[in-house]
Design an enzyme around this catalytic site. Structure first.
Site, PDB file in Angstrom:
ATOM      1  N   GLY A  89      32.668  20.514  88.233  1.00 38.30           N
ATOM      2  CA  GLY A  89      32.765  21.858  88.174  1.00 38.30           C
ATOM      3  C   GLY A  89      34.133  22.355  87.997  1.00 38.30           C
ATOM      4  N   VAL A  91      37.656  25.241  87.968  1.00 37.95           N
ATOM      5  CA  VAL A  91      38.566  25.265  88.901  1.00 37.95           C
ATOM      6  C   VAL A  91      39.096  26.672  89.060  1.00 37.95           C
ATOM      7  CG1 VAL A  91      40.333  24.127  89.842  1.00 37.95           C
ATOM      8  CG2 VAL A  91      39.343  22.622  89.484  1.00 37.95           C
ATOM      9  N   LYS A 105      37.516  24.321  93.374  1.00 36.86           N
ATOM     10  CA  LYS A 105      36.784  24.052  92.554  1.00 36.86           C
ATOM     11  C   LYS A 105      34.954  24.319  93.060  1.00 36.86           C
ATOM     12  CE  LYS A 105      37.381  19.584  91.878  1.00 36.86           C
ATOM     13  NZ  LYS A 105      37.196  18.825  90.616  1.00 36.86           N
ATOM     14  N   ASP A 202      37.234   7.442  89.083  1.00 37.65           N
ATOM     15  CA  ASP A 202      38.162   8.122  88.213  1.00 37.65           C
ATOM     16  C   ASP A 202      39.572   8.555  88.330  1.00 37.65           C
ATOM     17  OD1 ASP A 202      37.502   9.561  85.928  1.00 37.65           O
ATOM     18  OD2 ASP A 202      36.272  11.891  86.771  1.00 37.65           O
TER      19      ASP A 202
END
Ligand SMILES: *[C@@H]1O[C@H](CO)[C@@H](O)[C@H](O)[C@H]1NC(C)=O
Ligand SMILES: *[C@@H]1O[C@H](CO)[C@@H](O)[C@H](O)[C@H]1NC(C)=O
Ligand SMILES: *[C@@H]1O[C@H](CO)[C@@H](O)[C@H](O)[C@H]1NC(C)=O
Length: 428
Positions: A89, A91, A105, A202
């Protein structure tokens, strides 16, 4: 005259009283009724909270921000307040009424998690507190909007400094070493020291934020839990990760463990030393940073990968070589050949130079060719500057109805990626 005047006044006064009193009384009654109804529903809400979250309901309430507060803080999510966009999404930067700066976020609508599961995950993630992790201040849950509220970290992210020829000079070797150590400490906390074992999945320079003293703070941890990517430990059919940082077993088979984070850490270490991206062809006839580093290592000239712009500066070259060796150990193809992050910390901390010898790491192109590529879905978002992009790749081309979510370093790379991948054995 006086008398009639008086009685006239009395008449109008009593008329006023006759009208006003019932009105006032009924308003008061109405207010009382409203008050009790509200109180009851509040009580009911609190009981509900307590039933679902027990002792945690007070904590949960302290973590919840109202939509009005967040809208005011971010100027109604205005474009000027956007500071980034990632796979989960957009920020926004915001300022709370008490002056605290926050990063909001706003999760993309696709996260199909129910409100209670979402709150459950928030409760767990908010407990993860470490100086090398970005602090989660709370959340906002309103109708179909889900938002995460983080502390604002002032000096952007590691990639902003590292991959810019001017800004990278601001990071001398001692700063870079401090950043490497800090990232290792943050990962070690996630893997070993929090009550909940968190595999980040990630890790990449854009997920390493820098505070006002250039201390690293890892962001986006626990996202796989928050957006309910999967519930099974160790094996997933949806992949969250970024090309260039994903370990082979994760990219190709969806297997993740602490060792897949160690792989990403190794790539980051080599990128910090060289100030080059793993996946950009910067070394004329080499595919990627890992194979280039391996070649220089075999030629006994590992310092060839050291960032030219800070090479002249006085620093302990044996420390740089040690970090290159650690980087290579972390990117080994087999998870068992990679050290645990606690081991990495002891390598970094000790003056002992007796580290295991690394073997040849896997070529990045070898990872890509095994990923099947379908069409990118509506889930993909255009990138803004160096922010990453997600594309959703159905793996049903190979087996079952499974999906990969892969975050690519930039928009420019997608075509290259798809092109290269489709030349592989994807459609058999
Ligand atoms: C590295 O940079 C930091 C901050 O800019 C500075 O305080 C430090 O003295 C520098 N170290 C060396 C060895 O130049
Ligand atoms: C980091 O942020 C602090 C305060 O916000 C600022 O003074 C400093 O110059 C920044 N460092 C760099 C390298 O931009
Ligand atoms: C590093 O080693 C020193 C002793 O050599 C020890 O006191 C310190 O706690 C170690 N630090 C970490 C982070 O392990």
């Amino acid at each position: 005259m006086l008398d009639t005047n008086c009685s006239g006044n009395k008449k109008s006064v009593s008329r006023v009283v006759l009208i006003v009193v019932p009105v006032v009384v009924s308003i008061i009654l109405l207010l009382c009724v409203c008050y009790f109804i509200l109180k009851r529903s509040r009580k009911k809400y609190n009981t509900l909270l307590r039933e679902n979250f027990g002792e945690e309901s007070a904590t949960l309430e302290s973590l919840q921000f109202g939509l009005v507060t967040i809208e005011a803080a971010t100027n109604k999510f205005s474009y000027e307040k956007r500071i980034g966009e990632g796979g989960f999404g957009v920020v926004y930067k915001g300022v709370l009424p008490d002056g605290r700066e926050i990063a909001v976020k706003k999760l993309s609508k696709s996260s199909g998690q129910g409100a209670n599961e979402f709150k459950n995950e928030i409760l767990l993630i908010a407990k993860l507190q470490h100086r090398n992790l970005v602090t989660l201040l709370g959340f906002c849950l309103e109708e179909h909007e889900k938002m995460l509220i983080y502390e604002f970290v002032s000096n952007k992210s590691l990639d902003y400094f590292l991959f810019d020829s001017h800004r990278s000079k601001q990071l001398n070797w001692s700063e870079r070493y401090k950043i490497i150590e800090g990232i290792a400490q943050g990962i070690s906390y996630l893997h070993e020291h929090s009550r909940l074992k968190v595999i980040h999945r990630d890790l990449k320079p854009s997920n390493v934020l820098l505070d006002s003293n250039m201390n690293p703070k890892i962001s986006d941890f626990g996202m796989a839990r928050i957006v309910a990517i999967d519930q099974l430990q160790g094996k997933t059919n949806r992949i969250v990760g970024t090309y260039g940082y994903m370990s082979p077993e994760y990219a190709m088979h969806g297997q993740f463990s602490e060792k897949s984070d160690v792989f990403s850490f190794g790539v980051i270490v080599l990128e910090i030393i060289s100030a080059k991206r793993n996946t950009r062809s910067v070394f004329s006839d080499h595919d990627d940073l890992l194979s280039y580093t391996w070649e220089q290592w075999m030629d006994e000239a590992p310092l060839n990968i050291f960032d030219q712009s800070i090479k002249a500066e006085f620093c302990d070259h044996s420390e740089v070589v040690k970090c290159i060796q650690i980087g290579l150990l972390c990117v080994q193809e087999k998870p068992d050949d990679r050290p645990k992050i606690t081991q990495v910390i002891s390598y970094l901390n000790s003056s002992i130079t007796e580290l295991p010898l690394p073997k040849k790491p896997i070529r990045q192109s070898g990872i890509v060719q095994k990923i099947a590529v379908g069409e990118s879905s509506s889930g993909s978002t255009p990138s803004i500057n160096e922010m990453s992009v997600s594309i959703f790749i159905p793996r049903n081309l190979i087996s079952g109805r499974q999906f990969y979510v892969i975050t690519l370093p930039s928009k420019a790379n997608i075509d290259d990626f798809i092109c290269r991948a489709s030349k592989g054995k994807c459609y058999e």
